[in-house]
Design a protein around this motif. Structure first.
Motif, PDB file in Angstrom:
ATOM      1  N   GLU A  68     116.306  20.226  32.950  1.00 60.58           N
ATOM      2  CA  GLU A  68     115.921  21.166  33.759  1.00 60.58           C
ATOM      3  C   GLU A  68     116.420  21.384  34.929  1.00 60.58           C
ATOM      4  OE1 GLU A  68     112.880  22.778  32.141  1.00 60.58           O
ATOM      5  OE2 GLU A  68     113.509  21.472  30.572  1.00 60.58           O
ATOM      6  N   GLY A  69     117.022  20.504  35.519  1.00 63.43           N
ATOM      7  CA  GLY A  69     117.758  20.320  36.925  1.00 63.43           C
ATOM      8  C   GLY A  69     116.584  20.472  37.875  1.00 63.43           C
ATOM      9  N   THR A  70     115.386  20.263  37.509  1.00 61.89           N
ATOM     10  CA  THR A  70     114.422  20.098  38.647  1.00 61.89           C
ATOM     11  C   THR A  70     114.425  18.953  39.285  1.00 61.89           C
ATOM     12  OG1 THR A  70     112.971  19.644  36.795  1.00 61.89           O
ATOM     13  CG2 THR A  70     112.637  21.684  37.735  1.00 61.89           C
ATOM     14  N   LEU A  71     113.798  18.999  40.482  1.00 65.68           N
ATOM     15  CA  LEU A  71     113.929  17.833  41.637  1.00 65.68           C
ATOM     16  C   LEU A  71     112.445  17.254  41.646  1.00 65.68           C
ATOM     17  CD1 LEU A  71     116.139  16.453  43.169  1.00 65.68           C
ATOM     18  CD2 LEU A  71     115.424  17.874  44.998  1.00 65.68           C
ATOM     19  N   VAL A  72     112.149  15.998  41.673  1.00 65.75           N
ATOM     20  CA  VAL A  72     110.729  15.637  41.740  1.00 65.75           C
ATOM     21  C   VAL A  72     110.150  15.786  43.051  1.00 65.75           C
ATOM     22  CG1 VAL A  72     111.321  13.380  42.501  1.00 65.75           C
ATOM     23  CG2 VAL A  72     109.262  13.768  41.394  1.00 65.75           C
ATOM     24  N   ASN A  73     108.919  16.177  43.257  1.00 62.71           N
ATOM     25  CA  ASN A  73     108.334  16.555  44.294  1.00 62.71           C
ATOM     26  C   ASN A  73     107.806  15.162  44.965  1.00 62.71           C
ATOM     27  OD1 ASN A  73     106.901  17.367  46.504  1.00 62.71           O
ATOM     28  ND2 ASN A  73     105.619  18.975  45.506  1.00 62.71           N
ATOM     29  N   LEU A  74     108.934  14.578  45.717  1.00 61.30           N
ATOM     30  CA  LEU A  74     108.885  13.209  46.092  1.00 61.30           C
ATOM     31  C   LEU A  74     107.894  13.045  47.197  1.00 61.30           C
ATOM     32  CD1 LEU A  74     109.567  10.278  45.031  1.00 61.30           C
ATOM     33  CD2 LEU A  74     111.382  10.433  46.632  1.00 61.30           C
ATOM     34  N   PRO A  75     107.674  14.027  48.147  1.00 62.90           N
ATOM     35  CA  PRO A  75     106.899  13.879  49.385  1.00 62.90           C
ATOM     36  C   PRO A  75     105.459  13.743  49.046  1.00 62.90           C
ATOM     37  CG  PRO A  75     108.627  15.502  49.966  1.00 62.90           C
ATOM     38  CD  PRO A  75     108.878  15.042  48.301  1.00 62.90           C
ATOM     39  N   ARG A  76     105.290  14.800  47.877  1.00 64.73           N
ATOM     40  CA  ARG A  76     103.760  14.909  47.422  1.00 64.73           C
ATOM     41  C   ARG A  76     103.548  13.574  46.716  1.00 64.73           C
ATOM     42  NH1 ARG A  76      98.898  15.782  48.526  1.00 64.73           N
ATOM     43  NH2 ARG A  76      97.749  16.460  46.510  1.00 64.73           N
ATOM     44  N   ILE A  77     104.281  13.154  45.586  1.00 63.46           N
ATOM     45  CA  ILE A  77     104.061  11.858  45.027  1.00 63.46           C
ATOM     46  C   ILE A  77     103.582  10.660  45.932  1.00 63.46           C
ATOM     47  CG2 ILE A  77     104.797  10.339  43.324  1.00 63.46           C
ATOM     48  CD1 ILE A  77     105.770  12.247  41.482  1.00 63.46           C
ATOM     49  N   VAL A  78     104.359  10.630  47.051  1.00 64.08           N
ATOM     50  CA  VAL A  78     104.118   9.654  47.629  1.00 64.08           C
ATOM     51  C   VAL A  78     102.728   9.580  48.498  1.00 64.08           C
ATOM     52  CG1 VAL A  78     105.114   8.328  49.811  1.00 64.08           C
ATOM     53  CG2 VAL A  78     106.831   9.029  47.892  1.00 64.08           C
ATOM     54  N   GLU A  79     102.373  10.761  48.767  1.00 68.26           N
ATOM     55  CA  GLU A  79     100.986  10.911  49.289  1.00 68.26           C
ATOM     56  C   GLU A  79     100.049  10.638  48.605  1.00 68.26           C
ATOM     57  OE1 GLU A  79     102.261  15.183  51.693  1.00 68.26           O
ATOM     58  OE2 GLU A  79     100.086  15.001  50.845  1.00 68.26           O
ATOM     59  N   LYS A 133     100.295   8.738  46.043  1.00 64.39           N
ATOM     60  CA  LYS A 133     100.508   7.206  45.643  1.00 64.39           C
ATOM     61  C   LYS A 133      99.517   6.510  46.748  1.00 64.39           C
ATOM     62  CE  LYS A 133     103.975   3.630  46.366  1.00 64.39           C
ATOM     63  NZ  LYS A 133     103.227   2.557  45.755  1.00 64.39           N
ATOM     64  N   GLN A 134      99.741   7.154  48.334  1.00 64.59           N
ATOM     65  CA  GLN A 134      98.823   6.349  49.160  1.00 64.59           C
ATOM     66  C   GLN A 134      97.268   6.254  48.660  1.00 64.59           C
ATOM     67  OE1 GLN A 134     101.242   7.466  52.391  1.00 64.59           O
ATOM     68  NE2 GLN A 134     101.971   5.393  51.556  1.00 64.59           N
ATOM     69  N   LYS A 135      97.059   7.569  48.636  1.00 63.37           N
ATOM     70  CA  LYS A 135      95.591   7.940  47.938  1.00 63.37           C
ATOM     71  C   LYS A 135      95.140   7.142  46.766  1.00 63.37           C
ATOM     72  CE  LYS A 135      92.171  11.454  47.637  1.00 63.37           C
ATOM     73  NZ  LYS A 135      91.851  12.696  47.140  1.00 63.37           N
ATOM     74  N   TYR A 136      95.868   7.111  45.656  1.00 64.31           N
ATOM     75  CA  TYR A 136      95.569   6.880  44.437  1.00 64.31           C
ATOM     76  C   TYR A 136      95.977   5.242  44.085  1.00 64.31           C
ATOM     77  CZ  TYR A 136      93.489  11.231  44.119  1.00 64.31           C
ATOM     78  OH  TYR A 136      92.785  12.680  44.241  1.00 64.31           O
ATOM     79  N   LYS A 137      96.835   4.865  44.843  1.00 62.44           N
ATOM     80  CA  LYS A 137      96.951   3.283  44.533  1.00 62.44           C
ATOM     81  C   LYS A 137      97.840   2.921  43.208  1.00 62.44           C
ATOM     82  CE  LYS A 137      92.853   2.428  45.799  1.00 62.44           C
ATOM     83  NZ  LYS A 137      91.337   1.869  46.013  1.00 62.44           N
ATOM     84  N   PHE A 138      98.731   3.885  42.889  1.00 64.68           N
ATOM     85  CA  PHE A 138      99.124   3.625  41.490  1.00 64.68           C
ATOM     86  C   PHE A 138     100.751   3.307  42.013  1.00 64.68           C
ATOM     87  CE2 PHE A 138      99.746   8.195  42.613  1.00 64.68           C
ATOM     88  CZ  PHE A 138     101.095   8.304  42.806  1.00 64.68           C
ATOM     89  N   PHE A 139     101.358   2.432  41.067  1.00 67.92           N
ATOM     90  CA  PHE A 139     102.730   2.101  41.233  1.00 67.92           C
ATOM     91  C   PHE A 139     103.578   3.321  40.903  1.00 67.92           C
ATOM     92  CE2 PHE A 139     100.326  -1.746  40.645  1.00 67.92           C
ATOM     93  CZ  PHE A 139     100.547  -2.367  41.959  1.00 67.92           C
ATOM     94  N   LEU A 140     104.866   3.401  41.606  1.00 63.79           N
ATOM     95  CA  LEU A 140     105.612   4.395  41.317  1.00 63.79           C
ATOM     96  C   LEU A 140     107.223   4.197  41.055  1.00 63.79           C
ATOM     97  CD1 LEU A 140     106.236   7.462  41.573  1.00 63.79           C
ATOM     98  CD2 LEU A 140     106.677   7.532  43.676  1.00 63.79           C
ATOM     99  N   PHE A 141     107.327   4.526  39.845  1.00 62.22           N
ATOM    100  CA  PHE A 141     108.811   4.021  39.181  1.00 62.22           C
ATOM    101  C   PHE A 141     109.542   5.555  39.366  1.00 62.22           C
ATOM    102  CE2 PHE A 141     111.154   1.651  36.161  1.00 62.22           C
ATOM    103  CZ  PHE A 141     111.881   2.430  35.618  1.00 62.22           C
ATOM    104  N   VAL A 142     110.619   5.506  39.844  1.00 65.66           N
ATOM    105  CA  VAL A 142     111.479   6.444  39.762  1.00 65.66           C
ATOM    106  C   VAL A 142     112.686   6.284  39.122  1.00 65.66           C
ATOM    107  CG1 VAL A 142     112.427   8.423  41.309  1.00 65.66           C
ATOM    108  CG2 VAL A 142     110.542   7.408  41.848  1.00 65.66           C
ATOM    109  N   ASP A 143     113.211   7.268  38.096  1.00 61.40           N
ATOM    110  CA  ASP A 143     114.544   7.008  37.175  1.00 61.40           C
ATOM    111  C   ASP A 143     115.411   7.990  38.158  1.00 61.40           C
ATOM    112  OD1 ASP A 143     116.562   7.280  35.596  1.00 61.40           O
ATOM    113  OD2 ASP A 143     115.323   7.029  34.090  1.00 61.40           O
TER     114      ASP A 143
END
Ligand SMILES: Cc1ncc(COP(=O)(O)O)c(C=O)c1O
Lengths: 517, 674
Positions: B384-395, B397-407
């Motif tokens: 797709e050429g889409t870029l992950v919305n990293l700022p939002r995911i990191v936000e 992550k803070q709230k929901y305490k999941f672990f994040l794996f970025v390929d």
């Protein structure tokens, strides 16, 4: 003639008209249906094409909804409704476990003891930690191809023409002519119709198996197959029946019982596979290939055989078990081997008929979704095949060295040698009452044995011989292996050097075991 | 001083684009010869400047320098009457390029550069999908319908009249077919029709251009016959983002040296005596590059996901995965026995909704809380050429305490002002992400992959991942390519005793690079991390060349994106993404597009993808832009798309349209707009 048919059709037509009107009235009884009908009518009036389009869209929408893999369980009977506030509280309360458990003290020691080699690896590498030159009985350099000047030269030539990376999966301009050359070389070497190249040995068979074995298919596999095969079987979702390790009688019994089952259930004909290894990575046992082929033909199974250890080491010129037993390689439906082990380069291959190979070009996940291997590694593989072909004496040396090592270690107190006499990998474990590899956990203490073996390894490294334990992922293998030390013989060492090295190993074993007592 | 080139400029009239074959042998000889002699003379001149101070180095001299390896400039081209072999603008005597133009295009114009960086004054772009007109959808569905009908009809009659073609699809001899006619229907009846567009064998370097082995089929693509001839084509398909796929140049020299020293294999798995000092230093370097505490490398990118994810999660854990995640991630998750849920592609609202549901519901049936939740996303999605919305995911992550794996397979090297991937692009500290994975196959022109993270995690993975015990270690040549290309992106920090002045004296540093090296760069490579025998070319060692590459890539990506938009095409993806999908919808147009591009007077090879890699209707052409392309190459692609797209009726985009000439002329303006 005409009138008679129309007469015959009359009742049918009137029945159709009747049932249509029934359906119609039924439809109008559904609340809100009038609105839908009006909408359809008017939109059809305006633009008949649109009706068709919408109809198709609806069908596709329903289809995709039904197929959707991300179905939410909202409607499921286990779903509990929470208010937003309750969810917030649950989120706040939830404490996840850490992502990984830190290494235990033993694991840390294990990791720290991994040898790191300074400079090239080969028969006599230098260790980074001590700066000492050691004799290598650990690395896979069976035919002594590591550091071979001809191979290097070929690699350099290739580098100058092709650069390094292929920068694309095989489907998208990542198929370089040298890949096709190596595939052809392997196929010709083995005598199969075709072969296909994967870019990592480990990922080869775990991708080959699920390319063919699907849900509902039957796999009959050796209980002690290597980890890559286990992973491939797991991902295939096929029905698996296990037979006892390297026991063809047990295999035949299993085949018979599978056949009985099928007859009883009157199931359809499904694909059936036997999966085993040529020389088993876990203990160096060798399969009786002629008997195996006989069974597979008799019961009409397809044979997937992993020759990752035996290819490039067994037979007169390293063609593997097929050469050793003089069985045509075409009898083995999917012959999987490693370019990394046998040819001292990188990657793996699957050889077989053109149909088998072409099927993988579309269905082999790690073939399709991964970049092809660097060109110079492919040409190194081709060069290695040429070398093997032209120097049969190399493998005679290898066999000599294997015999020499076994001769010394057989006489060593306290250990048991495993595997076939001709196997280029020689496992030994500590001697106990029971010698089988698959003894139950309770009869020995896994970690204690690992520690003793590691002491032996450390001691012999200190005395100038590089050894390694066979590393396994505990708790992830289907059956737990007995801890072993795995020696890899190499044709690059002279008989004298090998005997001396084996002597060092023997001394280390004796020393460590006597200390324990 | 008049440039020697000016005396004999290669005939650059557009006519030679038109008639490649008739381009006379003689004129090509003179052109090639004059080019070579120009290069040679310029080299000589440059050598005499070599020891002089920086002021005498012309400002325009490309950051690639002019020193010892200038023999590389001599073109060893075998196929010469192809205009792809010479730069569009012949180099002036001052400009000496150390790359071969067919591998890495010569582009001296500093205007054709751009910086890839997120602009926080604007919201993160959502994945906008432009819809085609109804009739396109309709014809697409009808096309598939027709293909299906014909396919089934041919199967029906084929099974009755030409049995021999179907034996391998039917039970025979007591064996069930390997592949039933139903399972292989798509492959046989749809894909085979356009097999000439896939798996095209090539030779040589997958750089700016690529040489394809010509082939044809006489039996509807059942077999392909090679003619023996070769064609050089412009390559806008390889994942060669930073142009490190080169057979000449600093990296190739380093690889050569390493083969001489180390051979081609380390003979074993990492844990069983296949570890070399090169592995150790490369891992340290990768950690430094990514900005994480530690890193490990594995010999195959696919296997990096498929063998290490199972060591992260297991029974009782949940993996939340983007629906368009790569196959390797899916395989890894399946090996792990963890539960999987998917969210809509790059849709943060859908992700949050799912998170709230799974955390509140807990594990299915038992409602026990999840042991842990791992969210797996890609940095840049390859279709797709889409870029992950990293700022939002990191936000989140803070709230929901999941672990994040970025390929970061596609984004590492290709995005961010320093080429450090999505974290760099969004200026988010890498350590706010738990696991960063990436591959070396793409931007680094090597093979294999890495995982970076905290030391505890990496050590555990080294021991508990499948690769450590069972898979072959990465080979020395590949390691060297990784190290040399990565070091050149980072730049080698001046060693403690050498002062700033030595840097200024370096002949490679032009004015641009001087300004840059003054800038505080994250994690330059300390010289101690390089193997002692590795002597990188100064332009590589000070990072100036790689910075140029990163900027050229950003420019080229944006230019192609905006250019295609202005020409009226429907494209997907982020404007900075080097992956530019162009939607063609109809299956028939897909193969036509590929064939028409390939049979142009200057052939262009493109990748076409369709169902099942994409949703049924959105078949597309996928361009992969590289830093190796020059602006003229992108012009050429745009021009070709314009012509082919006009014929195939592909221009359905909304918004302002420009003509092709205007697009080419106002390229710089286009790139900096938006
Ligand atoms: C997101 C992603 N991960 C992993 C890979 C696999 O990498 P490699 O080609 O190095 O095996 C790819 C390659 O296509 C990819 O796109």
């Amino acid at each position: 003639m005409d009138s008679s048919t129309s007469v015959a059709l009359e009742p049918l037509l009137s029945f159709l008209a009747f049932s249509l009107s029934q359906i119609e009235s039924g439809f109008y009884r559904i609340p809100g249906s009038a609105v839908v009908a009006r909408y359809v009518k008017s939109s059809h009036q305006n633009d008949p094409g649109r009706t068709i389009l919408e109809l198709i869209l609806v069908i596709f929408a329903i289809r995709t909804l039904l197929q959707s893999r991300t179905r939410t369980d909202r409607s499921g009977k286990h779903f509990i409704r929470f208010s937003e506030k309750e969810i917030d509280e649950l989120v706040d309360e939830w404490v996840p476990e850490p992502l990984v458990q830190p290494l235990s003290e033993w694991e840390q020691k294990d990791l720290n003891s991994v040898p790191v080699i300074a400079g090239p690896n080969g028969p006599k590498p230098k260790l980074l930690a001590t700066g000492k030159i050691v004799t290598n009985l650990a690395s896979f350099n069976f035919a002594g191809l590591a550091g071979n000047e001809k191979v290097k030269e070929r690699a350099l030539e290739t580098l100058q023409k092709y650069g390094l990376g292929s920068c694309g999966p095989p489907g998208f301009y990542g198929t370089i002519d040298v890949h096709l050359d190596l595939e052809r070389d392997i196929a010709e070497f083995l005598g199969t119709e075709a072969s296909i190249l994967y870019s990592q040995g480990f990922s080869t068979i775990s991708s080959v198996i699920p390319a063919f074995c699907k849900r509902g298919d039957i796999i009959v596999a050796d209980r002690s197959v290597n980890f890559a095969i286990q992973k491939g079987i797991l991902i295939s979702r096929s029905t698996v029946r296990w037979f006892d390790h390297n026991d063809l009688k047990s295999l035949e019994d299993t085949l018979i019982s599978v056949e009985k089952d099928r007859k009883k259930r009157k199931g359809p004909l499904t694909r059936r596979f036997i999966i085993t290894e040529g020389i088993f990575e876990r203990d160096g046992e060798m399969v009786d290939l002629p008997k195996l082929v006989e069974l597979k033909l008799k019961y009409k199974y397809r044979l997937i055989m992993d020759e990752s250890i035996s290819f490039g080491t067994m037979g007169r010129t390293g063609r593997g078990l097929t050469e050793l037993y003089n069985v045509p390689a075409s009898q083995i439906d999917m012959l999987v081997g490693s370019v990394a082990n046998g040819l001292c380069s990188a990657g793996g291959f699957c050889a077989g008929s053109a149909i088998v190979v072409d099927h993988q070009r579309i269905n082999g996940t790690s073939f399709v979704f991964s970049a092809s291997m660097p060109a110079l590694l492919a040409t190194s593989g081709s060069e290695a095949i040429t070398l093997l072909r032209n120097n049969p004496s190399v493998l005679l040396n290898l066999q000599d060295n294997i015999r020499a090592i076994r001769a010394v270690l057989e006489k060593t107190e306290g250990i048991t040698l495993l595997g076939h006499r001709a196997s280029p990998i020689i496992h030994f474990c500590l001697r106990t009452q029971q010698q089988s590899l698959s003894v139950t956990q309770s009869t020995y203490d896994h970690e204690a044995e690992e520690r003793i073996l590691q002491d032996i390894v450390d001691d012999s490294v200190a005395n100038g011989v590089l050894l390694t334990r066979a590393k396994h992922l505990r708790g992830q293998e289907m059956i737990e292996s007995r801890p072993t030390i795995r020696i890899a013989a190499s044709a690059a060492l002279t008989r004298k050097e090998v005997e001396k090295a084996a002597g060092v190993v023997k001394a280390s074993v004796t020393r460590i075991l006597s200390k324990r007592r | 001083m008049p440039s020697p080139m000016a005396l004999n400029p290669p005939s650059r009239s557009p006519s030679i684009f038109k008639k490649k074959k008739s381009f006379s042998q003689l004129s090509s000889m003179t052109t090639a010869a004059s080019y070579l002699s120009a290069v040679h003379q310029a080299d000589t001149r440059a050598r005499s400047h070599d020891n002089s101070s920086v002021s005498s180095t012309p400002a325009l001299s490309l950051s690639s320098s002019v020193t010892a390896s200038s023999e590389d400039t001599v073109l060893n081209e075998d196929d010469e009457n192809n205009c792809l072999a010479y730069p569009f603008t012949p180099p002036t005597s001052e400009q000496v390029f150390t790359t071969v133009h067919t591998e890495f295009g010569h582009c001296a114009n500093e205007a054709y550069r751009c910086v890839s960086k997120h602009d926080y004054s604007k919201p993160v772009q959502e994945h906008a999908i432009e819809e085609p007109p109804y009739y396109i959808l309709l014809t697409t569905y009808i096309s598939y319908l027709i293909l299906l009908c014909f396919g089934h009809m041919r199967d029906f009659f084929g099974k009755r009249f030409t049995k021999s073609y179907f034996t391998h699809l039917m039970p025979h001899n007591g064996y069930a077919p390997l592949n039933s006619d139903f399972d292989s229907f798509y492959t046989r009846r749809l894909k085979r029709r356009m097999d000439d567009c896939f798996s095209q064998p090539v030779t040589g370097v997958a750089g700016r251009t690529i040489v394809i082995l010509d082939r044809y089929s006489t039996d509807n693509n059942h077999t392909q016959i090679f003619t023996g001839s070769k064609t050089r084509a412009l390559n806008i398909s390889s994942y060669n983002y930073l142009g490190f796929a080169q057979a000449r140049g600093g990296c190739a020299d380093a690889v050569e040296e390493s083969i001489r020293r180390y051979g081609v294999s380390t003979c074993g798995t990492r844990l069983e005596s296949g570890s070399s000092e090169l592995h150790a230093s490369a891992e340290a370097l990768v950690a430094r590059f990514i900005g994480m505490e530690d890193a490990l490398i594995s010999s195959m990118g696919f296997a990096t996901n498929s063998t290490f994810i199972p060591a992260l999660v297991g029974k009782g854990s949940l993996v939340i995965s983007d629906e368009l995640n790569h196959a390797s991630i899916r395989v890894g998750v399946r090996h792990s026995h963890a539960q999987v849920r998917m969210f809509k592609h790059n849709d943060m609202a859908s992700l949050e909704c799912l998170l709230r549901e799974v955390i509140s519901q807990g594990q299915p049936k038992t409602h026990r809380p999840w042991k842990k939740i791992l969210v797996i996303v890609e940095g840049l999605y390859s279709m797709e050429g889409t870029l992950v919305n990293l700022p939002r995911i990191v936000e989140l992550k803070q709230k929901y305490k999941f672990f994040l794996f970025v390929d970061e397979a596609h984004s590492i090297g290709a995005l961010g002002p320093h080429g450090r991937g999505v974290t760099d692009y969004f200026n988010i500290p890498p350590r706010s992400i738990d696991v960063l994975m990436g591959t070396f196959t793409k931007s680094f022109g090597a093979a294999g992959g890495y995982i970076a993270g905290p030391k505890i995690l990496i050590d555990a993975l080294r021991l508990r991942g499948h690769s450590g015990s069972y898979a072959e270690a990465m080979t020395p040549p590949v390691l060297t390519q990784v190290v040399s290309s990565m070091v050149s992106i980072m730049g080698v920090a001046p060693s403690s005793q050498s002062t700033k002045s030595s840097l200024i004296l370096s002949p490679a540093s032009s004015i641009v690079t001087l300004k840059d090296s003054a800038e505080e760069l994250p994690g330059m490579a300390p010289p101690s991390m390089l193997p002692t025998w590795m002597n990188l070319h100064p332009a590589l060692a000070d990072g100036s060349e790689a910075r140029m590459r990163i900027r050229r890539l950003a420019f080229n990506s944006r230019y192609l994106h905006q250019g295609l938009k202005k020409l009226g095409f429907i494209t997907y993806g982020h404007p900075f993404s080097p992956i530019v999908p162009l939607l063609v919808f109809n299956p028939g147009k897909m193969s036509m597009f590929s064939r028409m591009m390939r049979s142009r007077s200057t052939p262009i090879v493109v990748v076409v993808v369709a169902y099942p890699a994409t949703p049924l209707v959105t078949s597309r052409v996928r361009f992969c832009v590289s830093a190796a392309h020059t602006k003229e190459d992108i012009d050429m692609v745009l021009r070709a798309c314009d012509e082919v797209g006009g014929i195939l009726d592909l221009k359905h985009g909304v918004g302002e349209r420009w003509g092709i000439d205007e697009v080419c002329k106002r390229a710089v303006e286009l790139v900096h707009s938006v």
